[in-house]
Design a protein around this motif. Structure first.
Motif, PDB file in Angstrom:
ATOM      1  N   ARG A 241       8.301   5.075   4.282  1.00  0.00           N
ATOM      2  CA  ARG A 241       7.604   5.843   5.319  1.00  0.00           C
ATOM      3  C   ARG A 241       6.553   6.775   4.740  1.00  0.00           C
ATOM      4  NH1 ARG A 241      12.990   5.870   7.105  1.00  0.00           N
ATOM      5  NH2 ARG A 241      13.393   7.965   6.292  1.00  0.00           N
ATOM      6  N   SER A 242       6.372   6.738   3.435  1.00  0.00           N
ATOM      7  CA  SER A 242       5.417   7.648   2.802  1.00  0.00           C
ATOM      8  C   SER A 242       3.995   7.120   2.912  1.00  0.00           C
ATOM      9  CB  SER A 242       5.769   7.847   1.321  1.00  0.00           C
ATOM     10  OG  SER A 242       5.492   6.673   0.589  1.00  0.00           O
ATOM     11  N   PRO A 243       3.006   8.013   2.962  1.00  0.00           N
ATOM     12  CA  PRO A 243       1.604   7.567   2.964  1.00  0.00           C
ATOM     13  C   PRO A 243       1.245   6.744   1.732  1.00  0.00           C
ATOM     14  CG  PRO A 243       1.751   9.895   3.573  1.00  0.00           C
ATOM     15  CD  PRO A 243       3.115   9.485   3.116  1.00  0.00           C
ATOM     16  N   VAL A 249       0.191  -0.762  -0.370  1.00  0.00           N
ATOM     17  CA  VAL A 249       0.136  -2.108   0.222  1.00  0.00           C
ATOM     18  C   VAL A 249      -1.296  -2.465   0.586  1.00  0.00           C
ATOM     19  CG1 VAL A 249       0.856  -3.519   2.179  1.00  0.00           C
ATOM     20  CG2 VAL A 249       2.522  -2.044   1.015  1.00  0.00           C
ATOM     21  N   ARG A 250      -2.018  -1.525   1.216  1.00  0.00           N
ATOM     22  CA  ARG A 250      -3.415  -1.802   1.589  1.00  0.00           C
ATOM     23  C   ARG A 250      -4.254  -2.105   0.345  1.00  0.00           C
ATOM     24  NH1 ARG A 250      -2.695   2.615   5.260  1.00  0.00           N
ATOM     25  NH2 ARG A 250      -3.604   4.014   3.708  1.00  0.00           N
ATOM     26  N   ALA A 251      -4.066  -1.303  -0.701  1.00  0.00           N
ATOM     27  CA  ALA A 251      -4.842  -1.511  -1.925  1.00  0.00           C
ATOM     28  C   ALA A 251      -4.532  -2.862  -2.554  1.00  0.00           C
ATOM     29  CB  ALA A 251      -4.555  -0.388  -2.923  1.00  0.00           C
ATOM     30  N   ALA A 258      -5.413   1.723  -5.940  1.00  0.00           N
ATOM     31  CA  ALA A 258      -4.860   2.610  -4.914  1.00  0.00           C
ATOM     32  C   ALA A 258      -5.231   4.055  -5.207  1.00  0.00           C
ATOM     33  CB  ALA A 258      -3.350   2.474  -4.861  1.00  0.00           C
ATOM     34  N   GLU A 259      -5.375   4.840  -4.156  1.00  0.00           N
ATOM     35  CA  GLU A 259      -5.637   6.270  -4.268  1.00  0.00           C
ATOM     36  C   GLU A 259      -4.473   7.026  -3.635  1.00  0.00           C
ATOM     37  OE1 GLU A 259      -9.461   7.181  -2.666  1.00  0.00           O
ATOM     38  OE2 GLU A 259     -10.527   5.786  -4.006  1.00  0.00           O
TER      39      GLU A 259
END
Length: 270
Positions: A241-243, A249-251, A258-259
């Protein structure tokens, strides 16, 4: 202040803490304990700090307790060592273990007594090749404290742990690496650059997840297998649930770096 017993420096998400009593081989007195506690409290409370380096000034990491505070007249009452341990050493070790951010020990010279066990309580231990770890307690009639009797057998096995504690022989950093007691021994001149690179890499990592890794590894020491599986399930739910998980996953899908921000889930209050 350059003459403070503990120096701190913050840069790019990394807090560097330097034990600063080089003329005393960075041995601990009450003032040093108090300053180190304050530095670690800052690391815990400041969300901009995402990794910590702990090292020593001069030619030692730490020689442990300053024994000049322990001299007892022949006809005087002996000191009550339980007070120092309960008020200072035990809270320090608990603070390092509980900090939800990685702590790197950069052992730049001798690490003896409590100094050795404080270093070994950190999450990743780098040491200069000339560094040595000494369980010096038996030389003055004491037993390892600062978690030593818990940490050493888990790192090197009971046979080696007992020999280190009973004989109080120096263990060179290269051998400590071979035994699995520390992460790496590096050339002395490379120690701080290597620790800095590692800390900055961790400071850009998903800090919240790293904190859960620390907690899970510590819990495994006392949990049975089923309890640890349940803990992994619960912690993974929180991590998911963390940002940072969403960003990771998006990266990955977008084939980019990832950032991470290190922020916890909205409902999680550390």
């Amino acid at each position: 202040m350059a003459d403070a017993p503990v120096l701190t420096e913050v840069g790019e998400g990394v807090l560097t803490i330097t034990l600063n009593r080089p003329d005393k081989l960075n041995s601990f007195n009450v003032e040093m304990h108090e300053h180190l506690a304050a530095a670690l409290e800052k690391a815990e409370q400041d969300d901009a700090i995402r990794a910590v380096i702990l090292t020593g000034a001069g030619r030692a990491f730490s020689a442990g307790q300053d024994l000049s505070d322990r001299v007892t007249p022949k006809d005087g009452a002996p000191p009550d060592l339980t007070v120092t341990i309960e008020n200072y050493y035990n809270p320090l070790l608990r603070r390092i273990k509980a900090l939800p951010k990685p702590v790197i020990a950069a052992v730049n010279g001798v690490a003896a007594g409590a100094g050795a066990n404080i270093a070994l309580a950190c999450d990743i231990v780098l040491a200069g090749e000339s560094a040595k770890f000494i369980q010096a307690f038996s030389k003055i009639g004491l037993l390892p404290d600062s978690g030593g009797t818990w940490t050493l057998p888990r790192l090197v096995g009971m046979a080696r742990a007992k020999a280190l504690a009973l004989l109080a022989e120096p263990l060179p950093a290269v051998q400590a690496e071979e035994w699995g007691m520390i992460w790496k021994a590096v050339p002395d001149d490379d120690l701080i650059p290597a620790a800095s690179k590692l800390a900055h890499d961790l400071a850009r990592a998903p800090t919240y997840g790293l904190g859960l890794i620390k907690q899970a590894m510590e819990a495994a020491a006392t949990n049975d297998f089923d309890a640890q599986l349940d803990l992994e399930r619960d912690f993974q739910g929180r991590a998911g649930r963390s940002p940072d998980y969403a960003e990771g996953v998006r990266a990955f899908m977008e084939k980019r770096a990832a950032e991470f921000t290190g922020k916890p889930p909205a409902e999680d209050k550390r």
